[in-house]
Design a protein around this motif. Structure first.
Motif, PDB file in Angstrom:
ATOM      1  N   PRO A  67      34.216  42.658 -71.624  1.00  0.00           N
ATOM      2  CA  PRO A  67      34.353  41.654 -70.470  1.00  0.00           C
ATOM      3  C   PRO A  67      33.531  40.642 -70.420  1.00  0.00           C
ATOM      4  CG  PRO A  67      34.859  44.116 -69.708  1.00  0.00           C
ATOM      5  CD  PRO A  67      34.139  43.965 -71.300  1.00  0.00           C
ATOM      6  N   TYR A  68      31.957  40.825 -70.599  1.00  0.00           N
ATOM      7  CA  TYR A  68      31.109  39.887 -70.604  1.00  0.00           C
ATOM      8  C   TYR A  68      31.499  38.656 -71.581  1.00  0.00           C
ATOM      9  CZ  TYR A  68      26.488  37.771 -70.986  1.00  0.00           C
ATOM     10  OH  TYR A  68      25.338  36.905 -71.022  1.00  0.00           O
ATOM     11  N   SER A  69      32.037  39.246 -72.659  1.00  0.00           N
ATOM     12  CA  SER A  69      32.438  38.133 -73.628  1.00  0.00           C
ATOM     13  C   SER A  69      33.320  37.266 -73.284  1.00  0.00           C
ATOM     14  CB  SER A  69      32.794  39.008 -75.102  1.00  0.00           C
ATOM     15  OG  SER A  69      33.156  37.979 -76.032  1.00  0.00           O
ATOM     16  N   ILE A  70      34.370  37.947 -72.725  1.00  0.00           N
ATOM     17  CA  ILE A  70      35.619  37.116 -72.174  1.00  0.00           C
ATOM     18  C   ILE A  70      34.919  36.114 -71.109  1.00  0.00           C
ATOM     19  CG2 ILE A  70      37.602  37.113 -70.924  1.00  0.00           C
ATOM     20  CD1 ILE A  70      38.301  39.602 -72.185  1.00  0.00           C
ATOM     21  N   GLN A  71      34.101  36.613 -70.271  1.00  0.00           N
ATOM     22  CA  GLN A  71      33.414  35.759 -69.149  1.00  0.00           C
ATOM     23  C   GLN A  71      32.829  34.428 -69.613  1.00  0.00           C
ATOM     24  OE1 GLN A  71      30.764  37.793 -66.746  1.00  0.00           O
ATOM     25  NE2 GLN A  71      31.061  36.621 -65.124  1.00  0.00           N
ATOM     26  N   MET A  72      31.810  35.020 -70.742  1.00  0.00           N
ATOM     27  CA  MET A  72      31.221  33.581 -71.278  1.00  0.00           C
ATOM     28  C   MET A  72      31.862  32.833 -72.210  1.00  0.00           C
ATOM     29  SD  MET A  72      28.134  34.259 -70.223  1.00  0.00           S
ATOM     30  CE  MET A  72      28.749  34.821 -68.473  1.00  0.00           C
ATOM     31  N   GLY A  73      33.149  33.075 -72.494  1.00  0.00           N
ATOM     32  CA  GLY A  73      33.968  32.287 -73.367  1.00  0.00           C
ATOM     33  C   GLY A  73      33.752  32.512 -74.946  1.00  0.00           C
ATOM     34  N   SER A  74      32.962  33.794 -75.198  1.00  0.00           N
ATOM     35  CA  SER A  74      32.565  34.213 -76.558  1.00  0.00           C
ATOM     36  C   SER A  74      33.339  34.474 -77.259  1.00  0.00           C
ATOM     37  CB  SER A  74      31.267  34.901 -76.532  1.00  0.00           C
ATOM     38  OG  SER A  74      30.264  34.243 -75.739  1.00  0.00           O
ATOM     39  N   ASN A  75      34.819  34.696 -76.825  1.00  0.00           N
ATOM     40  CA  ASN A  75      35.780  35.338 -77.657  1.00  0.00           C
ATOM     41  C   ASN A  75      36.431  34.453 -78.657  1.00  0.00           C
ATOM     42  OD1 ASN A  75      36.647  34.109 -75.065  1.00  0.00           O
ATOM     43  ND2 ASN A  75      38.869  34.405 -75.510  1.00  0.00           N
TER      44      ASN A  75
END
Length: 173
Positions: A67-75
């Motif tokens: 979820p943190y990765s999605i939030q940071m746009g790192s996906n």
């Protein structure tokens, strides 16, 4: 509706941000486990538990950090056309595509919950390895991670809808 969506976004983003920042250090936990595995195999009797604990740590790292990765746009995103689009156009496309993610996560959560309940009803499902750890702790972490990812995907949907309506939610990376 707008204020409720913004409040939801603030709460979910803050929670997943904090969890994600803590989970960043999970890499060091995995390194320590694998280092102990190497040391014990070289100098002592090989440990039976290190491989599975490292796998469980990796699952927790990815599931709770997702979820943190999605939030940071790192996906990972296919950037063939997306990079040249305006923030408004990106929000329109993202609002549609995140719905597929939400549906997928609902099915994944349902399957994970069924597997977790099976693990409990079976009388303590255990791994088939020599060490035979209980599987309900890692399945619980997986269900929690999927649930948090679903909450974050809904948050991203709300952000995209608000961007489409002209609210400044910050440009998506």
């Amino acid at each position: 509706m707008t204020e409720m969506a913004k409040r939801y976004i603030r709460i979910v983003d803050a929670m997943n941000y904090r969890i994600g920042r803590v989970m960043m250090y999970g890499i060091f936990v995995m390194m320590a486990i694998l280092l102990w595995s190497s040391v014990s195999k070289t100098f002592f009797v090989p440990s039976l538990w290190t491989l599975e604990v490292a796998q469980f740590a990796m699952v927790a790292y990815y599931m709770l950090g997702g979820p943190y990765s999605i939030q940071m746009g790192s996906n990972v995103r296919m950037d063939l056309l997306y990079g040249d689009w305006s923030p408004h156009r990106k929000a329109q496309v993202d609002a549609m595509t995140v719905l597929f993610l939400i549906v997928y996560l609902i099915f994944l959560l349902w399957g994970g919950w069924e597997s977790l309940m099976y693990s409990f009803s079976y009388g303590g499902e255990r791994s088939s390895s020599v060490w035979r750890p209980y599987l309900w702790p890692i399945k619980s972490i997986m269900v929690l991670g999927i649930f948090l990812m679903l909450l974050q995907a809904i948050s991203e949907f709300f952000k995209d809808v608000l961007r489409i309506k002209g609210h400044d939610m910050g440009e998506k990376v």
